[in-house]
Design a protein around this motif. Structure first.
Motif, PDB file in Angstrom:
ATOM      1  N   GLU A 117       0.830  -1.205   0.000  1.00 23.69           N
ATOM      2  CA  GLU A 117       0.000   0.000   0.000  1.00 23.69           C
ATOM      3  C   GLU A 117       0.865   1.255   0.000  1.00 23.69           C
ATOM      4  O   GLU A 117       0.600   2.213  -0.737  1.00 23.69           O
ATOM      5  CB  GLU A 117      -0.917   0.001   1.224  1.00 23.69           C
ATOM      6  CG  GLU A 117      -2.020  -1.035   1.194  1.00 23.69           C
ATOM      7  CD  GLU A 117      -2.821  -1.016   2.483  1.00 23.69           C
ATOM      8  OE1 GLU A 117      -2.877   0.046   3.123  1.00 23.69           O
ATOM      9  OE2 GLU A 117      -3.384  -2.060   2.852  1.00 23.69           O
ATOM     10  N   VAL A 118       1.902   1.256   0.838  1.00 24.81           N
ATOM     11  CA  VAL A 118       2.784   2.413   0.936  1.00 24.81           C
ATOM     12  C   VAL A 118       3.548   2.614  -0.380  1.00 24.81           C
ATOM     13  O   VAL A 118       3.642   3.738  -0.893  1.00 24.81           O
ATOM     14  CB  VAL A 118       3.768   2.261   2.113  1.00 24.81           C
ATOM     15  CG1 VAL A 118       4.818   3.378   2.086  1.00 24.81           C
ATOM     16  CG2 VAL A 118       3.018   2.274   3.438  1.00 24.81           C
ATOM     17  N   LEU A 119       4.079   1.533  -0.945  1.00 23.91           N
ATOM     18  CA  LEU A 119       4.882   1.646  -2.168  1.00 23.91           C
ATOM     19  C   LEU A 119       4.034   2.099  -3.350  1.00 23.91           C
ATOM     20  O   LEU A 119       4.406   3.030  -4.077  1.00 23.91           O
ATOM     21  CB  LEU A 119       5.548   0.305  -2.481  1.00 23.91           C
ATOM     22  CG  LEU A 119       6.648  -0.144  -1.503  1.00 23.91           C
ATOM     23  CD1 LEU A 119       7.137  -1.536  -1.854  1.00 23.91           C
ATOM     24  CD2 LEU A 119       7.808   0.833  -1.528  1.00 23.91           C
ATOM     25  N   PHE A 120       2.882   1.450  -3.547  1.00 20.60           N
ATOM     26  CA  PHE A 120       2.022   1.841  -4.665  1.00 20.60           C
ATOM     27  C   PHE A 120       1.429   3.233  -4.441  1.00 20.60           C
ATOM     28  O   PHE A 120       1.309   4.028  -5.375  1.00 20.60           O
ATOM     29  CB  PHE A 120       0.896   0.821  -4.851  1.00 20.60           C
ATOM     30  CG  PHE A 120       1.351  -0.493  -5.435  1.00 20.60           C
ATOM     31  CD1 PHE A 120       2.138  -0.527  -6.572  1.00 20.60           C
ATOM     32  CD2 PHE A 120       0.981  -1.695  -4.850  1.00 20.60           C
ATOM     33  CE1 PHE A 120       2.555  -1.735  -7.124  1.00 20.60           C
ATOM     34  CE2 PHE A 120       1.383  -2.904  -5.387  1.00 20.60           C
ATOM     35  CZ  PHE A 120       2.169  -2.926  -6.523  1.00 20.60           C
ATOM     36  N   GLY A 121       1.058   3.517  -3.208  1.00 21.40           N
ATOM     37  CA  GLY A 121       0.479   4.819  -2.913  1.00 21.40           C
ATOM     38  C   GLY A 121       1.469   5.951  -3.123  1.00 21.40           C
ATOM     39  O   GLY A 121       1.125   7.006  -3.685  1.00 21.40           O
ATOM     40  N   THR A 122       2.710   5.745  -2.688  1.00 22.30           N
ATOM     41  CA  THR A 122       3.745   6.761  -2.902  1.00 22.30           C
ATOM     42  C   THR A 122       4.010   6.966  -4.381  1.00 22.30           C
ATOM     43  O   THR A 122       4.138   8.104  -4.857  1.00 22.30           O
ATOM     44  CB  THR A 122       5.045   6.353  -2.192  1.00 22.30           C
ATOM     45  OG1 THR A 122       4.790   6.152  -0.793  1.00 22.30           O
ATOM     46  CG2 THR A 122       6.113   7.419  -2.350  1.00 22.30           C
ATOM     47  N   SER A 123       4.069   5.867  -5.132  1.00 23.32           N
ATOM     48  CA  SER A 123       4.288   5.970  -6.581  1.00 23.32           C
ATOM     49  C   SER A 123       3.131   6.695  -7.255  1.00 23.32           C
ATOM     50  O   SER A 123       3.338   7.493  -8.187  1.00 23.32           O
ATOM     51  CB  SER A 123       4.464   4.573  -7.181  1.00 23.32           C
ATOM     52  OG  SER A 123       5.623   3.934  -6.665  1.00 23.32           O
ATOM     53  N   ALA A 124       1.907   6.447  -6.787  1.00 25.15           N
ATOM     54  CA  ALA A 124       0.744   7.147  -7.346  1.00 25.15           C
ATOM     55  C   ALA A 124       0.864   8.646  -7.115  1.00 25.15           C
ATOM     56  O   ALA A 124       0.580   9.458  -8.011  1.00 25.15           O
ATOM     57  CB  ALA A 124      -0.550   6.613  -6.711  1.00 25.15           C
ATOM     58  N   GLY A 125       1.286   9.027  -5.920  1.00 26.21           N
ATOM     59  CA  GLY A 125       1.481  10.441  -5.616  1.00 26.21           C
ATOM     60  C   GLY A 125       2.560  11.075  -6.472  1.00 26.21           C
ATOM     61  O   GLY A 125       2.429  12.225  -6.916  1.00 26.21           O
ATOM     62  N   ILE A 126       3.628  10.321  -6.732  1.00 20.63           N
ATOM     63  CA  ILE A 126       4.724  10.835  -7.560  1.00 20.63           C
ATOM     64  C   ILE A 126       4.238  11.126  -8.975  1.00 20.63           C
ATOM     65  O   ILE A 126       4.528  12.185  -9.553  1.00 20.63           O
ATOM     66  CB  ILE A 126       5.890   9.820  -7.581  1.00 20.63           C
ATOM     67  CG1 ILE A 126       6.617   9.828  -6.233  1.00 20.63           C
ATOM     68  CG2 ILE A 126       6.860  10.118  -8.724  1.00 20.63           C
ATOM     69  CD1 ILE A 126       7.625   8.717  -6.088  1.00 20.63           C
ATOM     70  N   TYR A 127       3.462  10.208  -9.557  1.00 22.07           N
ATOM     71  CA  TYR A 127       3.003  10.417 -10.931  1.00 22.07           C
ATOM     72  C   TYR A 127       1.925  11.498 -11.018  1.00 22.07           C
ATOM     73  O   TYR A 127       1.814  12.174 -12.045  1.00 22.07           O
ATOM     74  CB  TYR A 127       2.535   9.095 -11.543  1.00 22.07           C
ATOM     75  CG  TYR A 127       3.707   8.274 -12.007  1.00 22.07           C
ATOM     76  CD1 TYR A 127       4.297   8.526 -13.238  1.00 22.07           C
ATOM     77  CD2 TYR A 127       4.268   7.287 -11.203  1.00 22.07           C
ATOM     78  CE1 TYR A 127       5.412   7.813 -13.658  1.00 22.07           C
ATOM     79  CE2 TYR A 127       5.371   6.575 -11.605  1.00 22.07           C
ATOM     80  CZ  TYR A 127       5.941   6.838 -12.842  1.00 22.07           C
ATOM     81  OH  TYR A 127       7.044   6.140 -13.239  1.00 22.07           O
ATOM     82  N   LEU A 128       1.168  11.683  -9.953  1.00 18.19           N
ATOM     83  CA  LEU A 128       0.239  12.815  -9.927  1.00 18.19           C
ATOM     84  C   LEU A 128       1.032  14.126  -9.912  1.00 18.19           C
ATOM     85  O   LEU A 128       0.681  15.086 -10.618  1.00 18.19           O
ATOM     86  CB  LEU A 128      -0.656  12.724  -8.692  1.00 18.19           C
ATOM     87  CG  LEU A 128      -1.679  13.864  -8.519  1.00 18.19           C
ATOM     88  CD1 LEU A 128      -2.623  13.931  -9.723  1.00 18.19           C
ATOM     89  CD2 LEU A 128      -2.461  13.679  -7.230  1.00 18.19           C
ATOM     90  N   PHE A 129       2.102  14.159  -9.134  1.00 17.40           N
ATOM     91  CA  PHE A 129       2.983  15.331  -9.128  1.00 17.40           C
ATOM     92  C   PHE A 129       3.571  15.572 -10.515  1.00 17.40           C
ATOM     93  O   PHE A 129       3.661  16.722 -10.973  1.00 17.40           O
ATOM     94  CB  PHE A 129       4.102  15.132  -8.102  1.00 17.40           C
ATOM     95  CG  PHE A 129       5.270  16.060  -8.274  1.00 17.40           C
ATOM     96  CD1 PHE A 129       5.168  17.406  -7.938  1.00 17.40           C
ATOM     97  CD2 PHE A 129       6.484  15.595  -8.780  1.00 17.40           C
ATOM     98  CE1 PHE A 129       6.238  18.278  -8.113  1.00 17.40           C
ATOM     99  CE2 PHE A 129       7.560  16.447  -8.960  1.00 17.40           C
ATOM    100  CZ  PHE A 129       7.430  17.795  -8.624  1.00 17.40           C
ATOM    101  N   LEU A 130       3.947  14.508 -11.218  1.00 15.80           N
ATOM    102  CA  LEU A 130       4.531  14.659 -12.548  1.00 15.80           C
ATOM    103  C   LEU A 130       3.505  15.181 -13.552  1.00 15.80           C
ATOM    104  O   LEU A 130       3.860  15.918 -14.483  1.00 15.80           O
ATOM    105  CB  LEU A 130       5.107  13.324 -13.024  1.00 15.80           C
ATOM    106  CG  LEU A 130       6.328  12.819 -12.246  1.00 15.80           C
ATOM    107  CD1 LEU A 130       6.764  11.451 -12.751  1.00 15.80           C
ATOM    108  CD2 LEU A 130       7.477  13.813 -12.351  1.00 15.80           C
ATOM    109  N   ALA A 131       2.230  14.800 -13.382  1.00 13.51           N
ATOM    110  CA  ALA A 131       1.183  15.350 -14.257  1.00 13.51           C
ATOM    111  C   ALA A 131       1.056  16.850 -14.055  1.00 13.51           C
ATOM    112  O   ALA A 131       0.927  17.616 -15.031  1.00 13.51           O
ATOM    113  CB  ALA A 131      -0.149  14.652 -13.957  1.00 13.51           C
TER     114      ALA A 131
END
Length: 497
Positions: A454-468
């Motif tokens: 959950e932490v790994l996927f959730g952090t990655s999701a946040g990173i790609y939202l930041f990149l958008a």
């Protein structure tokens, strides 16, 4: 057949032949590097070393490569990108050949360091594509190159496990060596020298300061999961690296012919792409680590698949990348790189958010739903990566293309190094003790819990939202059939239909 674009003449028949070389290149490198991962336990056993030591097989390659991409990029601008490409590929080929015959662990590290110099082949290849291909071909070819990274990984992981199991880890290199030699011959025969050369002297002081800034940080990140992020050793290495980075920036501002021209790499589009590609590589690395564990851990913590099966289950993602990458490159001059970058980042972010929310529910009963979701995420990442590299190569003058792509690879390597280190720390924080069937009662191993995923996927999701969001600041380089190139600080449009 020749075509003329903005006063420059391009040979289409040459471009098609050269495409074969630059597209096959990622397959060779990913085949060689990914095959090594399943072999690490065997290497550790043969040389009687501990797990921390065997990790240096990966680290030494990355340390040398991170510095070499910047140095060779600069040398390519100064002396010709084909010359430096062949030198870098020669180092890589020599390293691959020597690795398989390493008589000791120290020798293996030495030959891996030689191989690390070859990491510079990628920024030089990106530069050659930009210079020698008609502008309308560049996005599509860059897309094909990007797709081959994923395809090579999918092929190499199960194949590497099979080769190591049946013939030993040395054959992972013996099997790759003929292909490396063949690639060198093809590159020597087919590729032409770049048309833009920017003579000057190599900034040796800058190169030494770059080593000072980069190496301690990468060593600290690699060792931190084992010795601790707050350990004196880790903090001291980070401190040394920060001092080196400050001195590097101060020197490059006043250097007559800087190794990393700050006005180039920090201008708007290159700065966005460099920052974006670093975070993207970080997110991809964390996601990949989580995927590997979910596929291979025993139920209820994973699907209990072998390395071979895990690689085969990632085939749909590779197939989608193969389709999307060249298609995106083809439509990019019409719709623009910026919209595709934002779309790709949002796709990846939404898919990773779903994985984070439902991570506890996928294994062991929803295998194909998990495969479908990581394929969806891979499609988004592919779109974003292709857009980023095209934004970069059309945003800097061609005379400094080697420097720009080399610096971009340096940022990518930083992200790729941080990803596994943070993922390892997260998995060490959220774990449960597991008793393997058939093992003595006192044997228990740590395996990550669903909270870690959950932490790994959730952090990655946040990173790609930041990149958008970050991609919104990109200055568009192509749209409506026109590509806007940068030359001597000024834009010019090329009609590509």
């Amino acid at each position: 057949m020749n075509v003329t674009r903005n006063g420059e003449t391009y040979d289409l028949s040459y471009a098609k032949k050269a495409t074969l070389v630059v597209v096959l290149l990622p397959l060779l490198v990913m085949y060689t590097e990914a095959m090594l991962t399943p072999a690490l336990p065997t290497i550790q056993k043969e040389f009687a070393i501990n797990p921390n030591d065997v990790s240096w097989v990966l680290t030494i390659y990355l340390l040398v490569g991170t510095v070499s991409v910047a140095v060779f990029g600069k040398l390519g601008d100064m002396y010709g990108k084909k010359k430096m490409f062949l030198v870098a590929l020669g180092f890589y080929t020599l390293g691959v050949i020597l690795n398989g015959f390493a008589p000791s662990f120290r020798w293996l590290l030495f030959s891996r360091a030689i191989q690390g110099f070859g990491m510079a082949i990628f920024p030089l290849a990106f530069s050659l594509v930009r210079e020698e291909f008609p502008p309308e071909m560049v996005p599509q070819v860059q897309g094909m190159i990007s797709a081959m990274f994923g395809v090579g990984m999918v092929i190499a992981l199960p194949l590497g496990a099979y080769v190591t199991q049946h013939w030993g880890w040395r054959w992972t290199y013996h099997s790759a060596a003929p292909f490396a030699v063949l690639m060198f011959i093809l590159a020597w025969k087919i590729l032409r020298e770049s048309r833009y050369i920017n003579p000057g002297k190599l900034d040796w002081q800058g190169a030494l300061l770059l080593v000072w800034a980069v190496v301690p940080a990468l060593v600290a990140v690699t060792r931190a999961p084992n010795v601790g992020w707050t350990a004196k050793e880790t903090l001291a290495l980070f401190a040394v690296s920060i001092v080196g980075a400050v001195l590097l920036a101060l020197w490059e501002k006043r250097a007559e012919n800087p190794l990393i021209p700050l006005d180039i790499v920090t201008s708007r589009n290159p700065a966005i792409v460099n920052l974006g590609i670093m975070f993207a590589a970080f997110g991809i690395s964390m996601m990949s680590q989580a995927n590997t564990y979910i596929f291979q851990m025993k139920p209820p913590y994973g699907f209990g698949k072998s390395i071979l099966d895990s690689g085969l289950l990632m085939t749909p993602m590779a197939g989608v990348m193969l389709v999307i990458a060249p298609l995106a490159g083809k439509i990019m001059p019409k719709v623009g790189a910026k919209p595709l970058a934002i779309t790709g980042a949002l796709i990846a972010s939404s898919g990773l958010a779903v994985l984070a929310k439902y991570a506890p529910e996928f294994p062991p009963n929803h295998l194909w739903a998990f495969v479908a979701m990581i394929t969806y995420v891979g499609a988004g990442i592919t779109l974003m990566n292709i857009s980023f590299i095209n934004v970069l190569v059309f945003s800097v003058p061609q005379r400094v293309m080697g420097v720009a792509t080399g610096a971009n690879s340096l940022f990518r390597n930083f992200g790729s190094t941080w990803g596994p280190a943070i993922a390892g720390t997260v998995m060490s924080t959220y774990y449960t003790l597991f008793h393997p069937p058939g093992a003595p009662s006192w044997v228990k191993i740590k395996i990550p819990t669903t909270k870690a995923y959950e932490v790994l996927f959730g952090t990655s999701a946040g990173i790609y939202l930041f990149l958008a969001i970050l991609s919104l600041a990109i200055v568009e380089v192509m749209k409506g059939g026109k590509i806007r190139e940068v030359e001597n600080g000024r834009e010019k449009e090329v009609e590509v239909g």
